[in-house]
Design an enzyme around this catalytic site. Structure first.
Site, PDB file in Angstrom:
ATOM      1  N   TYR A   1       2.401 -10.492  -7.560  1.00 32.64           N
ATOM      2  CA  TYR A   1       2.713 -11.731  -6.843  1.00 32.64           C
ATOM      3  C   TYR A   1       2.973 -12.887  -7.819  1.00 32.64           C
ATOM      4  O   TYR A   1       3.846 -13.715  -7.586  1.00 32.64           O
ATOM      5  CB  TYR A   1       1.592 -12.096  -5.868  1.00 32.64           C
ATOM      6  CG  TYR A   1       1.361 -11.061  -4.801  1.00 32.64           C
ATOM      7  CD1 TYR A   1       2.416 -10.374  -4.197  1.00 32.64           C
ATOM      8  CD2 TYR A   1       0.069 -10.738  -4.387  1.00 32.64           C
ATOM      9  CE1 TYR A   1       2.198  -9.407  -3.223  1.00 32.64           C
ATOM     10  CE2 TYR A   1      -0.157  -9.786  -3.407  1.00 32.64           C
ATOM     11  CZ  TYR A   1       0.913  -9.126  -2.838  1.00 32.64           C
ATOM     12  OH  TYR A   1       0.689  -8.180  -1.871  1.00 32.64           O
TER      13      TYR A   1
ATOM     14  N   ASN B   1      -7.937  -6.622  -6.116  1.00 34.88           N
ATOM     15  CA  ASN B   1      -6.601  -6.028  -6.254  1.00 34.88           C
ATOM     16  C   ASN B   1      -5.795  -6.776  -7.324  1.00 34.88           C
ATOM     17  O   ASN B   1      -4.843  -7.489  -7.034  1.00 34.88           O
ATOM     18  CB  ASN B   1      -5.866  -6.015  -4.914  1.00 34.88           C
ATOM     19  CG  ASN B   1      -4.649  -5.112  -4.938  1.00 34.88           C
ATOM     20  OD1 ASN B   1      -4.179  -4.713  -6.001  1.00 34.88           O
ATOM     21  ND2 ASN B   1      -4.128  -4.813  -3.760  1.00 34.88           N
TER      22      ASN B   1
ATOM     23  N   GLU C   1      -2.756 -13.382   1.663  1.00 35.43           N
ATOM     24  CA  GLU C   1      -4.109 -13.133   1.176  1.00 35.43           C
ATOM     25  C   GLU C   1      -4.092 -11.799   0.444  1.00 35.43           C
ATOM     26  O   GLU C   1      -3.417 -10.868   0.875  1.00 35.43           O
ATOM     27  CB  GLU C   1      -5.125 -13.045   2.318  1.00 35.43           C
ATOM     28  CG  GLU C   1      -5.423 -14.349   3.015  1.00 35.43           C
ATOM     29  CD  GLU C   1      -4.482 -14.645   4.183  1.00 35.43           C
ATOM     30  OE1 GLU C   1      -4.488 -15.774   4.682  1.00 35.43           O
ATOM     31  OE2 GLU C   1      -3.720 -13.732   4.587  1.00 35.43           O
TER      32      GLU C   1
ATOM     33  N   ILE D   1       1.503  -5.572   3.356  1.00 31.82           N
ATOM     34  CA  ILE D   1       2.492  -4.850   2.552  1.00 31.82           C
ATOM     35  C   ILE D   1       1.787  -3.627   1.988  1.00 31.82           C
ATOM     36  O   ILE D   1       0.633  -3.727   1.554  1.00 31.82           O
ATOM     37  CB  ILE D   1       3.108  -5.730   1.443  1.00 31.82           C
ATOM     38  CG1 ILE D   1       4.196  -4.971   0.667  1.00 31.82           C
ATOM     39  CG2 ILE D   1       2.056  -6.324   0.535  1.00 31.82           C
ATOM     40  CD1 ILE D   1       5.047  -5.847  -0.246  1.00 31.82           C
ATOM     41  N   ALA D   2       2.446  -2.492   2.058  1.00 27.08           N
ATOM     42  CA  ALA D   2       1.836  -1.267   1.535  1.00 27.08           C
ATOM     43  C   ALA D   2       2.919  -0.292   1.107  1.00 27.08           C
ATOM     44  O   ALA D   2       3.976  -0.210   1.725  1.00 27.08           O
ATOM     45  CB  ALA D   2       0.952  -0.609   2.596  1.00 27.08           C
ATOM     46  N   ILE D   3       2.606   0.445   0.063  1.00 23.07           N
ATOM     47  CA  ILE D   3       3.440   1.541  -0.417  1.00 23.07           C
ATOM     48  C   ILE D   3       2.554   2.792  -0.395  1.00 23.07           C
ATOM     49  O   ILE D   3       1.387   2.740  -0.806  1.00 23.07           O
ATOM     50  CB  ILE D   3       3.954   1.272  -1.857  1.00 23.07           C
ATOM     51  CG1 ILE D   3       4.779  -0.016  -1.924  1.00 23.07           C
ATOM     52  CG2 ILE D   3       4.735   2.472  -2.392  1.00 23.07           C
ATOM     53  CD1 ILE D   3       6.074   0.001  -1.129  1.00 23.07           C
TER      54      ILE D   3
END
Length: 149
Positions: free
Chosen positions: A119, A112, A107, A73-75
């Protein structure tokens, strides 16, 4: 900010997804992995988030029987801090539930803390450590998971 859209990723989205990927990760996935995931992996489900007609983030998961695993997942850096990641993660979790997932795991880098905090908002809890998981710097990964049903 205009309309925010979250939808399934298409092969034609790969170039824009790669821009987010390379801006987000020191060891980005190659383009051919995304193409393979979207075109040929029946377990894979990928989503993109668009803001003002531009892809600014993506998420992927594998669903095997009733286990969902977030693959990535990335923005895009310029769009972080606007809750796009939260909205995309929520959408991905919803899709997992609709497809019959009973559990969801992922993971996350030990360093982070912002992602871990997000989460936790969705009920994920630490369940273990994968030592030297990340190839770019051998950082450990925290395995987080949640029961969905």
């Amino acid at each position: 900010m205009g309309e925010l859209i979250i939808r399934e990723m298409k092969l034609s989205d790969t170039q824009e997804v790669m821009q987010v990927e390379t801006a987000s990760y020191a060891a980005p996935w190659p383009k051919d992995i995304f193409l393979q995931e979207v075109a040929n992996n029946h377990y894979a489900h990928y989503y993109v988030v668009e803001a003002d007609g531009k892809i600014v983030g993506y998420a992927g998961m594998w669903l095997v029987i009733d286990d969902a695993q977030i693959t990535n997942i990335a923005i895009a850096p310029a769009y972080r801090g606007q809750k796009f990641g939260q909205q995309l993660f929520y959408y991905t979790m919803e899709q997992a539930v609709l497809m019959g997932a009973k559990r969801l795991s992922l993971e996350v880098r030990e360093s982070n803390v912002a992602a871990q905090r997000m989460y936790r908002k969705f009920g994920l809890v630490p369940g273990g450590i994968r030592k030297n998981y990340y190839t770019d710097n051998q950082e450990d990964a925290i395995v987080m998971w949640v029961n969905l049903s």
